[in-house]
Design a protein around this motif. Sequence first.
Motif, PDB file in Angstrom:
ATOM      1  N   ILE A  53     -50.228 -29.415   2.003  1.00  0.00           N
ATOM      2  CA  ILE A  53     -49.776 -30.074   0.979  1.00  0.00           C
ATOM      3  C   ILE A  53     -49.552 -29.130  -0.278  1.00  0.00           C
ATOM      4  O   ILE A  53     -50.463 -28.316  -0.420  1.00  0.00           O
ATOM      5  CB  ILE A  53     -50.743 -31.226   0.609  1.00  0.00           C
ATOM      6  N   ASP A  55     -47.821 -30.449  -2.992  1.00  0.00           N
ATOM      7  CA  ASP A  55     -47.725 -31.576  -4.275  1.00  0.00           C
ATOM      8  C   ASP A  55     -49.188 -31.887  -4.838  1.00  0.00           C
ATOM      9  O   ASP A  55     -49.858 -32.406  -3.970  1.00  0.00           O
ATOM     10  CB  ASP A  55     -47.062 -32.723  -3.893  1.00  0.00           C
ATOM     11  N   SER A  58     -50.123 -35.166  -5.089  1.00  0.00           N
ATOM     12  CA  SER A  58     -50.208 -36.155  -3.918  1.00  0.00           C
ATOM     13  C   SER A  58     -51.413 -37.069  -3.612  1.00  0.00           C
ATOM     14  O   SER A  58     -52.506 -36.591  -3.945  1.00  0.00           O
ATOM     15  CB  SER A  58     -49.667 -35.364  -2.788  1.00  0.00           C
TER      16      SER A  58
END
Length: 252
Positions: A53, A55, A58
């Motif tokens: 991940i 982001d 998120s």
Amino acid sequence: MVFKLTSVLALVAALAVTGNAQRQIQGITFAWNPDTPNGSHNLPKNALAMAPISDLNSKAFTCRTNGLNFPNIKSYSSTGGEMFIVAWDMNALNSTDGPKLNGPCNHWMASTAAGTDNLKWFRIGEVGYSAEEGWCTDKIRREGQLVVSMPNDLLPGEYIFRNEVIDLTYAGKTYTDDPTMGAQFYADCLKYTYSGGKNPKEVTTGLVSLPGAYLATDKGLLLNLTADGKPPGGKYTVPGPALHKQPNPGSA
């Protein structure tokens, strides 16, 4: 605390799981007593997410899952001060499918005493970069494992352990500026029960939220690695809040 490293390493080797699982924890060994029942655990196949991940906002950032949906190892009960092994699948780590990971590792904990909606995390360990050893990811590739020390001064209760590998291969730009770029986080979580260590106390410093602990522009997350995967100038500081102060050895 004394334990048989040879026995632990043998169990770590047994934890390796073949298949297509990529770059995730495959199992853990409770290193203080590896010969007892429930001393080691393979995680359920495909239990943890495989994709990184980038982001930082998120909802899946914390554990690479939808919320806190991850394996719960109920048989683990610790008094603190012990060490345990986090093991990876060596076949996946040495795979030539995709770029080589280069970056540090962080180890986190959070108490679930107040529920799991707004967990407050604290860092208990890190492995960064050195000219002699390379990155944490190099250590994992060589050994397939990390040895993590558990604090021995926590209040009893249920905790979540979070292991985090940060790949800096694409860290020359932020994810916000270019969604194909940004530091990539491989985080996996496990629950366990802590029965209380010596002089237990509530953790009140270094507490952060995840997501929320990092900024995309943090010095340790926005940088251009050299052509051979080293940090600029050969020096690197692992991002994150101050580490939880470790107790003196043998004080558990």
